[in-house]
Design a protein around this motif. Structure first.
Motif, PDB file in Angstrom:
ATOM      1  N   GLY A 172       0.837  -1.162  -0.066  1.00  0.00           N
ATOM      2  CA  GLY A 172       0.008   0.034  -0.167  1.00  0.00           C
ATOM      3  C   GLY A 172       0.884   1.315  -0.083  1.00  0.00           C
ATOM      4  N   LYS A 185       4.671   1.392  -4.064  1.00  0.00           N
ATOM      5  CA  LYS A 185       5.687   0.926  -5.301  1.00  0.00           C
ATOM      6  C   LYS A 185       5.233   0.356  -6.426  1.00  0.00           C
ATOM      7  N   SER A 186       4.003  -0.279  -6.739  1.00  0.00           N
ATOM      8  CA  SER A 186       3.483  -0.690  -7.906  1.00  0.00           C
ATOM      9  C   SER A 186       3.264   0.620  -8.559  1.00  0.00           C
ATOM     10  N   SER A 187       2.713   1.556  -8.112  1.00  0.00           N
ATOM     11  CA  SER A 187       2.201   2.922  -8.978  1.00  0.00           C
ATOM     12  C   SER A 187       3.543   3.470  -9.234  1.00  0.00           C
ATOM     13  N   ARG A 225      -7.664   1.517  -2.173  1.00  0.00           N
ATOM     14  CA  ARG A 225      -7.341   0.669  -3.396  1.00  0.00           C
ATOM     15  C   ARG A 225      -8.411  -0.306  -3.641  1.00  0.00           C
ATOM     16  N   ASN A 254       7.042   8.591   0.066  1.00  0.00           N
ATOM     17  CA  ASN A 254       5.977   8.507  -0.993  1.00  0.00           C
ATOM     18  C   ASN A 254       4.665   9.443  -0.329  1.00  0.00           C
TER      19      ASN A 254
END
Ligand SMILES: Nc1nc2c(ncn2[C@@H]2O[C@H](COP(=O)(O)OP(=O)(O)O)[C@@H](O)[C@H]2O)c(=O)[nH]1
Ligand SMILES: Nc1ncnc2c1ncn2[C@@H]1O[C@H](COP(=O)(O)OP(=O)(O)O)[C@@H](O)[C@H]1O
Length: 206
Positions: A15, A18-20, A137, A168
């Motif tokens: 959450g 990192k993927s974004s 999400r 972030n």
């Protein structure tokens, strides 16, 4: 292990974003590819076989471990995840750069095999914001979110083993920080690890 390509490892609690961030980085950087991991986790709504992960059952995964087909693997939030040799080896040997989006246990295993790998840890700005991102999400059940929040405490404590920590909070700022780390590693690599003629090839990437 020494390869002509750079290796970046991005880890974070679930959450944190990192993927974004990695997805946005890949859109800006055509010299970078993400490694597709294997996992025993079931796919989420939009996920596709072979795109986010190679989804597999536990028997297949364990057989791959026995055959030595993973550079690293780990049990994370109750599921198995691993980086197969085929996911990164060819690309690195061709001199291309690869980013791994894996947990801290895998990151430390990778650093042992590839000491020059750059380990980047992404932190959320607060626990509260982390929980809200997991909820917003909308992919995980409340019990799964609770488990991930609990695991996040131990994961964040591992950030001290990483080369860089990026917070972030504002997405664009974190993306800029990530780009800067990748860029500076390429500059360092051009200076240190390549021979003279390769420096010019490396500069094409910068
Ligand atoms: N060690 C290891 N961890 C992985 C790998 N692939 C994914 N992970 C990690 O497993 C954790 C759970 O991933 P996932 O279920 O996709 O949830 P997310 O963190 O919410 O995106 C995350 O910390 C991932 O970085 C892998 O190949 N090896
Ligand atoms: N800087 C940010 N500010 C607000 N929301 C964010 C930020 N970065 C990511 N998110 C959102 O938080 C959620 C979790 O991000 P995701 O990239 O899936 O995290 P991870 O891959 O670390 O589990 C997603 O809904 C994403 O759109």
């Amino acid at each position: 292990m020494e390869t002509p390509g750079n290796l970046f490892v991005v880890a974070a609690p679930s959450g944190a974003g990192k993927s974004s961030l990695v997805k946005a980085l890949l859109e800006l950087d055509s010299h970078l590819a993400v490694s597709i991991s294997h996992t025993t986790r079931t796919p989420r709504g939009q996920e596709q076989q072979g795109r986010e992960y190679v989804f597999t059952d536990e028997a297949t995964f364990r057989a791959m471990i026995d055959r030595g087909e993973f550079f690293e693997w780990a049990l994370v939030h109750g599921n198995l995840y691993g980086t197969s040799r085929t996911a990164i080896e060819d690309r690195l040997n061709r001199g291309e750069d690869v980013v791994l989006e894996i947990d801290w246990q895998g990151a430390l295993q990778i650093k042992k095999i590839f000491p020059y790998a750059v380990l980047i840890f992404i932190l959320p700005p607060s626990w509260n914001e982390l929980q809200q991102r997991l909820q917003r999400r909308g992919e995980d059940q409340p019990d799964v979110i609770a488990q991930r929040m609990e695991n996040a405490r131990a994961e964040v404590a591992q950030a001290r083993h990483f080369d860089f920590v990026i917070i972030n909070a504002l997405f664009e700022t974190a993306l800029f920080d990530l780009k800067t780390v990748v860029h500076s590693q390429r500059l360092k690599y051009a200076a240190q690890r390549r021979n003279k003629s390769q420096v010019f090839a490396a500069l094409d990437l910068i």
